[in-house]
Design an enzyme around this catalytic site. Sequence first.
Site, PDB file in Angstrom:
ATOM      1  N   HIS A  63       4.728   0.199   0.069  1.00  0.00           N
ATOM      2  CA  HIS A  63       5.467  -0.601   1.051  1.00  0.00           C
ATOM      3  C   HIS A  63       4.571  -1.655   1.681  1.00  0.00           C
ATOM      4  O   HIS A  63       3.342  -1.590   1.578  1.00  0.00           O
ATOM      5  CB  HIS A  63       6.089   0.296   2.126  1.00  0.00           C
ATOM      6  N   ARG A 120       4.613   6.507  13.859  1.00  0.00           N
ATOM      7  CA  ARG A 120       4.664   7.152  12.544  1.00  0.00           C
ATOM      8  C   ARG A 120       4.033   8.532  12.549  1.00  0.00           C
ATOM      9  O   ARG A 120       2.950   8.700  13.113  1.00  0.00           O
ATOM     10  CB  ARG A 120       3.912   6.279  11.539  1.00  0.00           C
ATOM     11  N   HIS A 166       0.830  -1.211   0.000  1.00  0.00           N
ATOM     12  CA  HIS A 166       0.000   0.000   0.000  1.00  0.00           C
ATOM     13  C   HIS A 166       0.861   1.257   0.000  1.00  0.00           C
ATOM     14  O   HIS A 166       2.072   1.202   0.247  1.00  0.00           O
ATOM     15  CB  HIS A 166      -0.897   0.016   1.248  1.00  0.00           C
ATOM     16  N   ASP A 198       0.493   5.045   2.011  1.00  0.00           N
ATOM     17  CA  ASP A 198      -0.281   5.511   3.164  1.00  0.00           C
ATOM     18  C   ASP A 198      -1.388   6.495   2.779  1.00  0.00           C
ATOM     19  O   ASP A 198      -1.164   7.429   2.008  1.00  0.00           O
ATOM     20  CB  ASP A 198       0.645   6.145   4.205  1.00  0.00           C
TER      21      ASP A 198
HETATM   22  C1  OGA Z   1       3.213   2.258   8.211  1.00  0.00           C
HETATM   23  C2  OGA Z   1       3.487   0.891   7.773  1.00  0.00           C
HETATM   24  C3  OGA Z   1       5.084  -0.865   8.025  1.00  0.00           C
HETATM   25  C4  OGA Z   1       5.805  -1.568   9.101  1.00  0.00           C
HETATM   26  O1  OGA Z   1       3.625   2.611   9.314  1.00  0.00           O
HETATM   27  O2  OGA Z   1       2.633   3.009   7.417  1.00  0.00           O
HETATM   28  O3  OGA Z   1       2.962   0.457   6.782  1.00  0.00           O
HETATM   29  O4  OGA Z   1       6.671  -2.397   8.752  1.00  0.00           O
HETATM   30  N1  OGA Z   1       4.369   0.226   8.521  1.00  0.00           N
HETATM   31  O5  OGA Z   1       5.519  -1.335  10.267  1.00  0.00           O
HETATM   32 MN    MN Z   2       1.995   2.131   5.672  1.00  0.00          MN
END
Ligand code: OGA
Ligand code: MN
Length: 288
Positions: free
Chosen positions: A254, A270, A106, A108
């Site tokens: 990611h 985040r 995805h 974000d």
């Molecule tokens: C995010 C996500 C990935 C992870 O924080 O947006 O997709 O590995 N994290 O935690």
């Molecule tokens: Mn993410």
Amino acid sequence: MAVALRPLSYALGAEVLGIDLTRPMSESSFGEIYRAFLDHGILLIRGQKITREQHIEFSRRFGELDRHEALPRDRHPQYPELLMVTNVPQADGSPSNSRYTGQLWHSDMSFTLVPSLGSLLRAAKVPPVGGDTMFANMYAAYEALSAGMQKLIADLHGIHRPERKNAGVDPAWEQENRRLNPPVAQPVVRTHPETGRKALYIGEKVKSFEGMTQEESRPLIDYLIRHATRPQFLYRHQWQPDDIVIWDNRCTMHVALGDYDPAQRRHMERTTVLGTPCGHVAAEAAVH
Ligand code: OGA
Ligand code: MN
């Protein structure tokens, strides 16, 4: 100060060396970091023992921050700019709501009308092995498509849903999530607002194209995701505590691999930088 960079993979990403986010940073040094962010799609800064306030303050230099109204259960109660990505159980002992966050390919906030410019993820606690994150270069994926495929997808819109890989685990949360986040149609080929380059904009939250059935859409969605996630377009990050990874959501996607022992703790926080408006609420008739 010239910022020193080390490539992370052939496909994308650079490590920024010799900076300390606990110290003030000049406009010109930040300018170099922002340039590197646009050029490499992902930046890694290791060894940053920063406070929540410093994480937020540094993130603000990239732009206005999301207060995570779309994901109210996952934000920190005192710091709405911080989204928790954690498997640490809640105070009452129940499992964390965000333990499966990111476990689908995805970008974000693609399921909102203001998809994110970029995210800054800080690793507070990482398991002794695994818990990796993979990133894909969506410029490279787009550019590697044939002219015929580029033409075929030029005007398509993917319908993005807010789902996570926890279907059935918490029906009340899923219902709330669906109510807060109606499906949003986003262009499959997106022009990056700053670089002007075209990138693929797709992911596993897309179940159909606007104006088409799921059955019709599925093969092409599957193909585009398989194509974009070929190893030559990827970087796989192995986390260390106090890593900060910054990614551009407009030209990368990611996935959290979930490749770790769930009895071990993994706690990430985040910030999410707001992007420019993109997409529209999906026409109901097209939502199957
Ligand atoms: C995010 C996500 C990935 C992870 O924080 O947006 O997709 O590995 N994290 O935690
Ligand atoms: Mn993410």
